[in-house]
Scaffold this motif. Structure first.
Motif, PDB file in Angstrom:
ATOM      1  N   TYR A 213     -12.203  -9.120 -14.864  1.00 18.84           N
ATOM      2  CA  TYR A 213     -11.164  -8.153 -15.209  1.00 18.84           C
ATOM      3  C   TYR A 213      -9.777  -8.739 -14.950  1.00 18.84           C
ATOM      4  O   TYR A 213      -9.617  -9.707 -14.213  1.00 18.84           O
ATOM      5  N   GLN A 214      -8.774  -8.115 -15.579  1.00 13.67           N
ATOM      6  CA  GLN A 214      -7.384  -8.514 -15.351  1.00 13.67           C
ATOM      7  C   GLN A 214      -6.888  -7.818 -14.081  1.00 13.67           C
ATOM      8  O   GLN A 214      -6.391  -6.693 -14.137  1.00 13.67           O
ATOM      9  N   ILE A 215      -7.042  -8.465 -12.949  1.00 13.03           N
ATOM     10  CA  ILE A 215      -6.731  -7.851 -11.667  1.00 13.03           C
ATOM     11  C   ILE A 215      -5.600  -8.591 -10.968  1.00 13.03           C
ATOM     12  O   ILE A 215      -5.596  -9.820 -10.893  1.00 13.03           O
ATOM     13  N   GLU A 216      -4.661  -7.821 -10.478  1.00 15.76           N
ATOM     14  CA  GLU A 216      -3.569  -8.346  -9.663  1.00 15.76           C
ATOM     15  C   GLU A 216      -3.672  -7.714  -8.276  1.00 15.76           C
ATOM     16  O   GLU A 216      -3.776  -6.496  -8.153  1.00 15.76           O
ATOM     17  N   PHE A 217      -3.689  -8.533  -7.245  1.00 14.36           N
ATOM     18  CA  PHE A 217      -3.812  -8.033  -5.885  1.00 14.36           C
ATOM     19  C   PHE A 217      -2.434  -7.930  -5.235  1.00 14.36           C
ATOM     20  O   PHE A 217      -1.662  -8.884  -5.247  1.00 14.36           O
ATOM     21  N   LEU A 218      -2.150  -6.745  -4.676  1.00 17.07           N
ATOM     22  CA  LEU A 218      -0.862  -6.496  -4.056  1.00 17.07           C
ATOM     23  C   LEU A 218      -1.051  -5.863  -2.682  1.00 17.07           C
ATOM     24  O   LEU A 218      -2.113  -5.306  -2.366  1.00 17.07           O
ATOM     25  N   SER A 219      -0.021  -5.893  -1.891  1.00 12.85           N
ATOM     26  CA  SER A 219      -0.034  -5.247  -0.588  1.00 12.85           C
ATOM     27  C   SER A 219       0.122  -3.742  -0.762  1.00 12.85           C
ATOM     28  O   SER A 219       0.733  -3.267  -1.727  1.00 12.85           O
ATOM     29  N   ALA A 220      -0.414  -2.987   0.176  1.00 17.91           N
ATOM     30  CA  ALA A 220      -0.295  -1.527   0.121  1.00 17.91           C
ATOM     31  C   ALA A 220       1.159  -1.078   0.261  1.00 17.91           C
ATOM     32  O   ALA A 220       1.500   0.047  -0.090  1.00 17.91           O
ATOM     33  N   ARG A 221       2.004  -1.939   0.781  1.00 17.70           N
ATOM     34  CA  ARG A 221       3.397  -1.561   1.027  1.00 17.70           C
ATOM     35  C   ARG A 221       4.285  -1.710  -0.204  1.00 17.70           C
ATOM     36  O   ARG A 221       5.435  -1.292  -0.187  1.00 17.70           O
ATOM     37  N   THR A 222       3.766  -2.321  -1.256  1.00 13.25           N
ATOM     38  CA  THR A 222       4.591  -2.502  -2.450  1.00 13.25           C
ATOM     39  C   THR A 222       4.800  -1.165  -3.153  1.00 13.25           C
ATOM     40  O   THR A 222       3.955  -0.265  -3.093  1.00 13.25           O
ATOM     41  N   LYS A 223       5.919  -1.035  -3.834  1.00 14.27           N
ATOM     42  CA  LYS A 223       6.258   0.213  -4.515  1.00 14.27           C
ATOM     43  C   LYS A 223       5.270   0.534  -5.624  1.00 14.27           C
ATOM     44  O   LYS A 223       5.066   1.702  -5.957  1.00 14.27           O
ATOM     45  N   ARG A 224       4.635  -0.487  -6.196  1.00 20.18           N
ATOM     46  CA  ARG A 224       3.710  -0.250  -7.292  1.00 20.18           C
ATOM     47  C   ARG A 224       2.417   0.413  -6.828  1.00 20.18           C
ATOM     48  O   ARG A 224       1.676   0.983  -7.621  1.00 20.18           O
ATOM     49  N   MET A 225       2.117   0.323  -5.545  1.00 17.25           N
ATOM     50  CA  MET A 225       0.940   0.987  -5.001  1.00 17.25           C
ATOM     51  C   MET A 225       1.250   2.389  -4.483  1.00 17.25           C
ATOM     52  O   MET A 225       0.350   3.165  -4.194  1.00 17.25           O
ATOM     53  N   LYS A 226       2.516   2.730  -4.395  1.00 19.18           N
ATOM     54  CA  LYS A 226       2.920   4.011  -3.824  1.00 19.18           C
ATOM     55  C   LYS A 226       2.346   5.217  -4.580  1.00 19.18           C
ATOM     56  O   LYS A 226       1.877   6.173  -3.948  1.00 19.18           O
ATOM     57  N   PRO A 227       2.342   5.227  -5.937  1.00 15.61           N
ATOM     58  CA  PRO A 227       1.772   6.386  -6.642  1.00 15.61           C
ATOM     59  C   PRO A 227       0.308   6.618  -6.296  1.00 15.61           C
ATOM     60  O   PRO A 227      -0.123   7.765  -6.159  1.00 15.61           O
ATOM     61  N   LEU A 228      -0.467   5.538  -6.135  1.00 17.76           N
ATOM     62  CA  LEU A 228      -1.868   5.668  -5.768  1.00 17.76           C
ATOM     63  C   LEU A 228      -2.021   6.278  -4.382  1.00 17.76           C
ATOM     64  O   LEU A 228      -2.819   7.205  -4.172  1.00 17.76           O
ATOM     65  N   ILE A 229      -1.249   5.781  -3.430  1.00 20.29           N
ATOM     66  CA  ILE A 229      -1.332   6.290  -2.065  1.00 20.29           C
ATOM     67  C   ILE A 229      -0.940   7.771  -2.010  1.00 20.29           C
ATOM     68  O   ILE A 229      -1.587   8.580  -1.336  1.00 20.29           O
ATOM     69  N   GLU A 230       0.124   8.139  -2.732  1.00 22.40           N
ATOM     70  CA  GLU A 230       0.577   9.530  -2.727  1.00 22.40           C
ATOM     71  C   GLU A 230      -0.443  10.445  -3.395  1.00 22.40           C
ATOM     72  O   GLU A 230      -0.700  11.556  -2.914  1.00 22.40           O
ATOM     73  N   TYR A 231      -1.026   9.967  -4.495  1.00 21.76           N
ATOM     74  CA  TYR A 231      -2.032  10.773  -5.184  1.00 21.76           C
ATOM     75  C   TYR A 231      -3.219  11.043  -4.269  1.00 21.76           C
ATOM     76  O   TYR A 231      -3.693  12.178  -4.153  1.00 21.76           O
ATOM     77  N   PHE A 232      -3.706   9.999  -3.607  1.00 19.51           N
ATOM     78  CA  PHE A 232      -4.871  10.171  -2.756  1.00 19.51           C
ATOM     79  C   PHE A 232      -4.564  11.071  -1.559  1.00 19.51           C
ATOM     80  O   PHE A 232      -5.408  11.858  -1.135  1.00 19.51           O
ATOM     81  N   ALA A 233      -3.365  10.973  -1.027  1.00 22.08           N
ATOM     82  CA  ALA A 233      -2.979  11.837   0.097  1.00 22.08           C
ATOM     83  C   ALA A 233      -3.012  13.308  -0.320  1.00 22.08           C
ATOM     84  O   ALA A 233      -3.487  14.173   0.430  1.00 22.08           O
ATOM     85  N   GLU A 234      -2.531  13.606  -1.531  1.00 20.31           N
ATOM     86  CA  GLU A 234      -2.548  14.975  -2.028  1.00 20.31           C
ATOM     87  C   GLU A 234      -3.979  15.448  -2.275  1.00 20.31           C
ATOM     88  O   GLU A 234      -4.333  16.587  -1.964  1.00 20.31           O
ATOM     89  N   LEU A 235      -4.813  14.560  -2.826  1.00 24.27           N
ATOM     90  CA  LEU A 235      -6.206  14.892  -3.070  1.00 24.27           C
ATOM     91  C   LEU A 235      -6.936  15.178  -1.764  1.00 24.27           C
ATOM     92  O   LEU A 235      -7.662  16.165  -1.632  1.00 24.27           O
ATOM     93  N   LYS A 236      -6.723  14.320  -0.777  1.00 27.49           N
ATOM     94  CA  LYS A 236      -7.387  14.470   0.508  1.00 27.49           C
ATOM     95  C   LYS A 236      -6.938  15.754   1.208  1.00 27.49           C
ATOM     96  O   LYS A 236      -7.744  16.466   1.816  1.00 27.49           O
ATOM     97  N   TYR A 237      -5.673  16.072   1.098  1.00 28.95           N
ATOM     98  CA  TYR A 237      -5.166  17.310   1.689  1.00 28.95           C
ATOM     99  C   TYR A 237      -5.793  18.522   1.015  1.00 28.95           C
ATOM    100  O   TYR A 237      -6.188  19.488   1.687  1.00 28.95           O
ATOM    101  N   TRP A 238      -5.903  18.480  -0.318  1.00 30.59           N
ATOM    102  CA  TRP A 238      -6.479  19.602  -1.058  1.00 30.59           C
ATOM    103  C   TRP A 238      -7.939  19.810  -0.690  1.00 30.59           C
ATOM    104  O   TRP A 238      -8.380  20.939  -0.474  1.00 30.59           O
ATOM    105  N   ILE A 239      -8.704  18.731  -0.599  1.00 29.26           N
ATOM    106  CA  ILE A 239     -10.109  18.839  -0.228  1.00 29.26           C
ATOM    107  C   ILE A 239     -10.239  19.462   1.160  1.00 29.26           C
ATOM    108  O   ILE A 239     -11.072  20.336   1.402  1.00 29.26           O
TER     109      ILE A 239
END
Length: 289
Positions: A213-239
């Protein structure tokens, strides 16, 4: 009451209107094929909108063979529950549904499970363009969101979000067995377009997947990973807010419910219709298999 709720209540204000609506879905354009003998001609059946085969005399109701079969409460109530589940931003627990519709909580929970199952079966296009992927834990003893009377095992989910302009457009979450490449590979194949540019965090040992696959590995602290982290936090809170004691067997159903609303929040009336059609297509008792 929202404008969409007003429109819904004006459209469906009796059980007869609901059964007529289902009949048009089951037999569009007056079509009919007998389940027993394959005959295509019919007469009126015993109950409203049911159809009796002119050859073998089999009488088929509108809800027979669907997820509405043997419903324990009025069809109008079922429609109202589906509309609420499909469009309520924060979801609704079985206890809340029981209070609102004067039903037993066990009855609401069983029907809610069917609705969640139907939501998970509604076809969705594969994620494309920039897609952030990560395996995360739902049950975690270090979580500050939930209170646990006893330590529960971690439940891993594969999370993928389609990102555009640093915002999550669509999302997919699936429960998986372990945080290994062999469990992530089927998830990538089924839910992500081959042309997508996948962004992953490099701390899970998935570099072997770069060959496929076309995969790029980044640190969790990068801004490009922020939407994923925020989405999961909202999902986890809702559950946690929706059901703090969600078992492993029911976890995927709650994921499906949340993501159905998240991915289709701009089309409330179509959400309701999509779930109804899915429940008419799926068989009675299928959610329990």
């Amino acid at each position: 009451m929202s404008n969409q709720e007003t429109i819904f209540l004006q459209r469906f204000n009796s059980n007869d209107e609901c059964i007529h609506y289902l009949a048009n879905i089951k037999w569009p354009n007056e079509s009919f094929i007998c389940k027993r003998c394959g005959n295509v001609t019919f007469h009126k059946g015993r109950t409203p909108y049911s159809r009796r085969c002119s050859k073998c005399k089999y009488d088929e109701s509108v809800t027979a063979g669907t997820m509405f079969e043997k419903l324990k409460f009025p069809l109008l109530t079922a429609f109202s529950i589906i509309f609420k589940m499909a469009n309520s931003g924060e979801g609704c627990s079985s206890a809340e549904l029981a209070r609102q519709f004067d039903l037993q909580q066990k009855t609401c929970w069983a029907f809610k499970k069917k609705v969640q199952y139907a939501m998970g079966k509604i076809w969705q296009k594969k994620l494309k363009d920039d897609v952030a992927v990560r395996i995360m834990n739902i049950y975690d003893e270090e979580s500050s969101t939930w209170y646990f009377q006893q330590i529960r095992p971690k439940q891993r989910v594969a999370v993928a979000v389609q990102i555009k302009k640093r915002r999550v457009e669509k999302a997919i979450v699936r429960v998986i067995n372990d945080a290994k490449a062999k469990y992530l590979r089927p998830f990538l194949n089924q839910y992500i377009d081959p042309s997508a540019h996948i962004i992953m965090m490099d701390d899970y040992g998935f570099k072997v997947l770069q060959k496929e696959y076309q995969i790029e590995f980044l640190s969790a602290r990068t801004k490009r990973m922020k939407p994923l982290i925020e989405y999961f936090a909202e999902l986890k809170y809702w559950i946690g807010k929706e059901r703090h004691n969600c078992s492993y067997n029911n976890l995927q159903a709650y994921m499906d419910e949340y993501n159905f609303r998240f991915n289709h929040h701009k089309r409330p009336q179509r959400n309701f219709e999509s779930v109804i059609r899915a429940m008419m297509k799926l068989g009675y008792g299928e959610s329990n298999t």
